[in-house]
Design a protein around this motif. Structure first.
Motif, short mmCIF file in Angstrom:
data_model
loop_
_atom_site.label_atom_id
_atom_site.label_comp_id
_atom_site.label_asym_id
_atom_site.label_seq_id
_atom_site.Cartn_x
_atom_site.Cartn_y
_atom_site.Cartn_z
N PHE A 10 0.80 -1.23 0.00
CA PHE A 10 0.00 0.00 0.00
C PHE A 10 0.83 1.28 0.00
O PHE A 10 0.27 2.37 0.13
N GLY A 11 2.14 1.17 -0.13
CA GLY A 11 2.97 2.37 -0.08
C GLY A 11 3.12 2.87 1.35
O GLY A 11 2.66 2.21 2.29
N SER A 12 3.73 4.03 1.52
CA SER A 12 4.00 4.46 2.89
C SER A 12 3.36 5.80 3.22
O SER A 12 3.32 6.20 4.37
N GLY A 13 2.84 6.50 2.21
CA GLY A 13 2.25 7.81 2.49
C GLY A 13 0.77 7.70 2.80
O GLY A 13 0.33 6.75 3.46
N MET A 14 0.03 8.69 2.33
CA MET A 14 -1.41 8.72 2.60
C MET A 14 -2.14 7.55 1.93
O MET A 14 -3.24 7.19 2.34
N THR A 15 -1.53 6.97 0.87
CA THR A 15 -2.20 5.86 0.19
C THR A 15 -2.42 4.68 1.14
O THR A 15 -3.40 3.95 1.02
N SER A 16 -1.52 4.52 2.12
CA SER A 16 -1.64 3.38 3.02
C SER A 16 -2.79 3.55 4.00
O SER A 16 -3.13 2.63 4.75
N VAL A 17 -3.37 4.74 4.02
CA VAL A 17 -4.50 5.00 4.92
C VAL A 17 -5.81 4.47 4.31
O VAL A 17 -6.74 4.10 5.02
N ILE A 18 -5.83 4.40 2.97
CA ILE A 18 -7.06 3.98 2.28
C ILE A 18 -7.57 2.61 2.73
O ILE A 18 -8.74 2.48 3.10
N PRO A 19 -6.71 1.56 2.72
CA PRO A 19 -7.23 0.27 3.17
C PRO A 19 -7.71 0.29 4.61
O PRO A 19 -8.60 -0.49 4.98
N LEU A 20 -7.15 1.19 5.41
CA LEU A 20 -7.54 1.25 6.82
C LEU A 20 -8.95 1.82 6.97
O LEU A 20 -9.80 1.26 7.66
N VAL A 21 -9.21 2.96 6.31
CA VAL A 21 -10.54 3.57 6.41
C VAL A 21 -11.59 2.69 5.75
O VAL A 21 -12.64 2.39 6.33
N VAL A 22 -11.29 2.27 4.51
CA VAL A 22 -12.27 1.48 3.77
C VAL A 22 -12.50 0.14 4.47
O VAL A 22 -13.65 -0.27 4.69
N GLY A 23 -11.41 -0.53 4.83
CA GLY A 23 -11.53 -1.81 5.55
C GLY A 23 -12.27 -1.64 6.85
O GLY A 23 -13.16 -2.42 7.19
N GLY A 24 -11.93 -0.58 7.59
CA GLY A 24 -12.60 -0.33 8.87
C GLY A 24 -14.10 -0.16 8.68
O GLY A 24 -14.90 -0.68 9.47
N PHE A 25 -14.48 0.55 7.62
CA PHE A 25 -15.90 0.78 7.35
C PHE A 25 -16.64 -0.55 7.13
O PHE A 25 -17.71 -0.78 7.70
N PHE A 26 -16.02 -1.45 6.35
CA PHE A 26 -16.62 -2.76 6.13
C PHE A 26 -16.68 -3.56 7.44
O PHE A 26 -17.65 -4.27 7.70
N VAL A 27 -15.62 -3.45 8.24
CA VAL A 27 -15.62 -4.15 9.53
C VAL A 27 -16.78 -3.66 10.40
O VAL A 27 -17.48 -4.45 11.02
N GLY A 28 -16.99 -2.34 10.39
CA GLY A 28 -18.06 -1.76 11.20
C GLY A 28 -19.44 -2.26 10.77
O GLY A 28 -20.24 -2.69 11.60
N ILE A 29 -19.70 -2.22 9.47
CA ILE A 29 -20.99 -2.70 8.96
C ILE A 29 -21.15 -4.19 9.24
O ILE A 29 -22.15 -4.64 9.79
N GLY A 30 -20.12 -4.95 8.84
CA GLY A 30 -20.21 -6.41 8.93
C GLY A 30 -20.38 -6.93 10.34
O GLY A 30 -21.22 -7.80 10.59
N THR A 31 -19.61 -6.38 11.28
CA THR A 31 -19.70 -6.91 12.65
C THR A 31 -21.05 -6.58 13.27
O THR A 31 -21.61 -7.38 14.01
N ARG A 32 -21.58 -5.41 12.93
CA ARG A 32 -22.89 -5.08 13.50
C ARG A 32 -23.98 -5.95 12.86
O ARG A 32 -24.89 -6.42 13.54
N MET A 33 -23.85 -6.16 11.55
CA MET A 33 -24.85 -6.98 10.86
C MET A 33 -24.80 -8.43 11.37
O MET A 33 -25.83 -9.05 11.62
N ALA A 34 -23.60 -8.94 11.54
CA ALA A 34 -23.45 -10.33 11.98
C ALA A 34 -23.69 -10.46 13.48
O ALA A 34 -23.89 -11.56 14.00
N GLY A 35 -23.68 -9.34 14.19
CA GLY A 35 -23.89 -9.39 15.63
C GLY A 35 -22.69 -9.92 16.38
O GLY A 35 -22.83 -10.63 17.37
N GLY A 36 -21.50 -9.58 15.93
CA GLY A 36 -20.32 -9.98 16.67
C GLY A 36 -19.09 -10.01 15.79
O GLY A 36 -19.18 -9.92 14.57
#
Lengths: 140, 208
Positions: free
Chosen positions: B143-169
């Motif tokens: 993912f590189g070392s600058g701001m590009t490496s932040v993208i998987p974190l925000v996007v991934g985090g967003f999916f984690v947030g939706i998915g864990t709440r939907m799955a209930g854990g």
């Protein structure tokens, strides 16, 4: 309000759990990536050993009359897991891990935390307005 | 950095989950604590279907309410009759609708403990190396070392947030505790997130 001993117990539980996650390597993006891409099976086996021990402990606890959580299949079981898996492999973090990473001074986890927070919020709004799926929580 | 081998690490994780039962009066779960916090921020009152108190917590809360409402006399009378134990608290949980002011704040204390634990762990092995992204050779390769490496974190985090709440854990609630308790719902969710995690990681290696 909350008794000081209760608060202390909860705080201590958080510290211990975080330390175990950190020392097993679950807070390392590289280690988690290794687990998912089969280049290193250590974390997979760690998870397996842990679940096995817990299954035995819970089996004994149940025989002694403990109430254990029940998790039935519901509408969000698969799709929720799918979205979570995608997010975990990208960000290298689950909801607990993002907090531990922050403590380890991996401040990129702030972005992950913000993402998780926004995702949870977005789903709760969507759920109330449109989906109306049964509300489930891991907290019993 | 040296990590624990899988036998010691697995045992440590299991031990910590079990100690959680005694220290915090319940099994660990994190995504639910995010949900509790967010519900509170959205101004939603908690209802029975997502009641998250353990019987012990419920009993404590009810005692406090009794104390407020009826004073010490009622408490003494209850003690004399023999206070209900935690197992009967479970029956009360099915019928009571009381909001629990301590649940979100306890969640915050727990989250604070997780951050503190991460710091202590890094300190212990002398590995406090602050970074504005994440540590990891492979991570930066991909993912590189600058701001590009932040993208998987925000996007991934967003999916984690939706998915864990939907799955209930999440990993803890479903993966460790639910699987340990041999629950079908947890098995399905865990297989889903592990399966897709594997597919995503393999795909990352190919695409990036």
């Amino acid at each position: 309000m909350i008794g000081p001993m209760r608060a202390l117990g909860v705080f201590a539980a958080g510290i211990l759990f975080a330390m175990a996650l950190s020392r097993t390597g679950f807070t390392s993006w590289d280690e988690v990536h290794g687990m998912f891409s089969f280049s290193d099976l250590r974390l997979t086996l760690t998870f397996g050993v842990s679940v096995t021990i817990l299954a035995i402990a819970f089996f004994i606890a149940k025989k002694k009359g403990a109430r254990l959580p029940t998790r039935e299949i519901h509408k969000g079981s698969i799709l929720g897991g799918v979205l979570f898996g995608l997010g975990w492999a990208l960000s290298g973090a689950c909801p607990s891990i993002a907090l531990v990473q922050l403590g380890e001074a991996q401040f990129g986890a702030l972005w992950t935390f913000a993402g998780i927070f926004a995702g949870n919020w977005a789903y709760s709004v969507a759920q109330d307005r449109w989906l109306k799926w049964p509300r489930v929580s891991c907290d019993d | 950095m040296e990590y624990l081998n899988f036998v010691v690490g697995g045992a440590a994780l299991a031990a910590v989950v079990l100690s959680h039962w005694f220290l915090a009066g319940r099994l660990p779960a994190m995504s639910g604590r995010y949900s509790t916090l967010i519900d509170r921020l959205r101004g939603k009152k908690r209802t029975d279907d997502d009641f998250d108190l353990s019987p012990e917590e419920l009993l404590e809360a009810m005692k406090e309410l009794t104390m407020e409402e009826f004073g010490q006399d009622a408490m003494d009378a209850m003690d004399a009759e023999g206070a209900p134990d935690a197992s009967s608290g479970g029956a009360v949980a099915a019928t009571a609708t009381l909001t629990a002011p301590e649940a979100p704040s306890l969640g915050l204390i727990y989250m604070g403990g997780m951050v503190a634990g991460g710091f202590l762990s890094a300190l212990m092995v002398g590995a406090v190396t602050p970074t504005m992204t994440l540590n990891g050779v492979r991570f930066h390769e991909l993912f590189g070392s600058g701001m590009t490496s932040v993208i998987p974190l925000v996007v991934g985090g967003f999916f984690v947030g939706i998915g864990t709440r939907m799955a209930g854990g999440c990993t803890t609630g479903h993966g460790l505790c639910g699987m340990g308790a041999l629950q079908l719902g947890s098995l399905v969710t865990t297989m889903s997130f592990f399966g897709v995690g594997i597919a995503t990681a393999l795909l990352l290696g190919v695409v990036l």
